[in-house]
Design an enzyme around this catalytic site. Sequence first.
Site, PDB file in Angstrom:
ATOM      1  N   HIS A 145     -23.269 -30.118  27.806  1.00 53.40           N
ATOM      2  CA  HIS A 145     -21.877 -31.310  26.784  1.00 53.40           C
ATOM      3  C   HIS A 145     -22.135 -32.682  28.184  1.00 53.40           C
ATOM      4  O   HIS A 145     -22.131 -33.714  27.601  1.00 53.40           O
ATOM      5  CB  HIS A 145     -20.666 -30.083  26.441  1.00 53.40           C
ATOM      6  CG  HIS A 145     -19.895 -31.209  26.966  1.00 53.40           C
ATOM      7  ND1 HIS A 145     -18.855 -31.475  25.142  1.00 53.40           N
ATOM      8  CD2 HIS A 145     -18.490 -31.531  27.550  1.00 53.40           C
ATOM      9  CE1 HIS A 145     -18.326 -32.279  25.254  1.00 53.40           C
ATOM     10  NE2 HIS A 145     -17.509 -32.830  27.056  1.00 53.40           N
ATOM     11  N   GLU A 146     -22.054 -32.369  29.191  1.00 51.37           N
ATOM     12  CA  GLU A 146     -21.520 -33.270  30.330  1.00 51.37           C
ATOM     13  C   GLU A 146     -23.053 -34.598  30.053  1.00 51.37           C
ATOM     14  O   GLU A 146     -22.573 -35.629  30.279  1.00 51.37           O
ATOM     15  CB  GLU A 146     -20.947 -33.177  31.015  1.00 51.37           C
ATOM     16  CG  GLU A 146     -20.040 -32.289  31.719  1.00 51.37           C
ATOM     17  CD  GLU A 146     -18.835 -32.921  31.502  1.00 51.37           C
ATOM     18  OE1 GLU A 146     -18.862 -33.575  31.389  1.00 51.37           O
ATOM     19  OE2 GLU A 146     -18.173 -31.904  30.736  1.00 51.37           O
ATOM     20  N   HIS A 149     -22.615 -37.257  27.703  1.00 52.11           N
ATOM     21  CA  HIS A 149     -21.698 -38.254  27.707  1.00 52.11           C
ATOM     22  C   HIS A 149     -22.563 -39.386  28.521  1.00 52.11           C
ATOM     23  O   HIS A 149     -22.643 -40.815  28.875  1.00 52.11           O
ATOM     24  CB  HIS A 149     -20.763 -37.763  28.694  1.00 52.11           C
ATOM     25  CG  HIS A 149     -19.596 -36.819  27.825  1.00 52.11           C
ATOM     26  ND1 HIS A 149     -19.001 -37.404  27.071  1.00 52.11           N
ATOM     27  CD2 HIS A 149     -19.209 -35.987  28.827  1.00 52.11           C
ATOM     28  CE1 HIS A 149     -18.229 -36.453  26.673  1.00 52.11           C
ATOM     29  NE2 HIS A 149     -18.036 -35.709  27.706  1.00 52.11           N
ATOM     30  N   GLU A 216     -16.059 -36.729  22.834  1.00 49.00           N
ATOM     31  CA  GLU A 216     -15.731 -34.869  23.342  1.00 49.00           C
ATOM     32  C   GLU A 216     -16.305 -34.090  21.913  1.00 49.00           C
ATOM     33  O   GLU A 216     -17.722 -33.548  22.443  1.00 49.00           O
ATOM     34  CB  GLU A 216     -13.908 -34.378  23.585  1.00 49.00           C
ATOM     35  CG  GLU A 216     -13.808 -35.205  24.931  1.00 49.00           C
ATOM     36  CD  GLU A 216     -14.870 -34.610  26.465  1.00 49.00           C
ATOM     37  OE1 GLU A 216     -15.482 -33.461  26.085  1.00 49.00           O
ATOM     38  OE2 GLU A 216     -14.831 -35.549  27.199  1.00 49.00           O
TER      39      GLU A 216
END
Length: 294
Positions: A145-146, A149, A216
């Site tokens: 997930h990070e 980004h 997100e």
Amino acid sequence: MAPTRFTKDAGLSARMGLTMFLNGLIYVVLIAAIWWILGGSTGGVVIAVLLSVGIFWFQWYFSDKVAIKAMGARVVSPQQAPELHSLVDRLCQQADMPKPQVAFADTRVPNAFATGRSPAHSVIAVTRGLLDELEPKEVEAVLAHELSHVAHRDVTVMTVAGVTGIVASLMMRSFLFARGGRNNNGVPIQLLLMLVGVVVYALSFLLIRVLSRYRELAADRAAALLTGSPSTLASALVKISGQTQKMPQQDLRQTAGASHLAFFNVGSLFSTHPSLEKRLAQLDKISNQLSTEL
């Protein structure tokens, strides 16, 4: 978008472009307001330009260090955190993207965040609480997930967009130290600084919140598709949510400085993150889609 194997998101790209445009417009208005407040003089123009360039440069080049400090984290080497680096190495290879620096925060709050001005100058950090509460596969899902980004470059956009809010915040505080007086138009300088700062900060705040919530969801979607296991990410979200609710307020305040960058944030009207229910519903939908394709 960065050329990685993370799923591209046209909606995210459009929102980032709109946010940058509107934020830039607000910033131009802000600098013009500073110039007007200072009397419309040549000296006022110079001060306004130097102020904007100086703050932008600092935010651009030192955003990662500021975020790491705000979270109480430190960069760790492969020797210091071999398992964590191994997970990041595998994901970066899978996503075909450059490896960011890896940082660790010795706090009980289970969370993670990514920051930096570009994929080549980025940092991904996790907390002790995250590593203690999650299984390795769940940690991997959070890291994916990070990393998304970073790959999507929305971390860069958030870094740039934050400059306007910083300048506006400084203006709101500066009225406390400004000497009494009026500009060339006869309006009290202290009042002008306060009013312009409040309006610009509110607009910047709303722009960042709207983008942050969507990004997100985009990161959840990209991570779920890269790992092929939406349920694992959902499990991590549920565990983190449960543990965060139990955290003392003093622990939560320690990580509040970089809450807009974090993997999970306690929901509220002005939260930087979508609700847990919305994130889980999206992951469940992705899981059904993957099952159908199989």
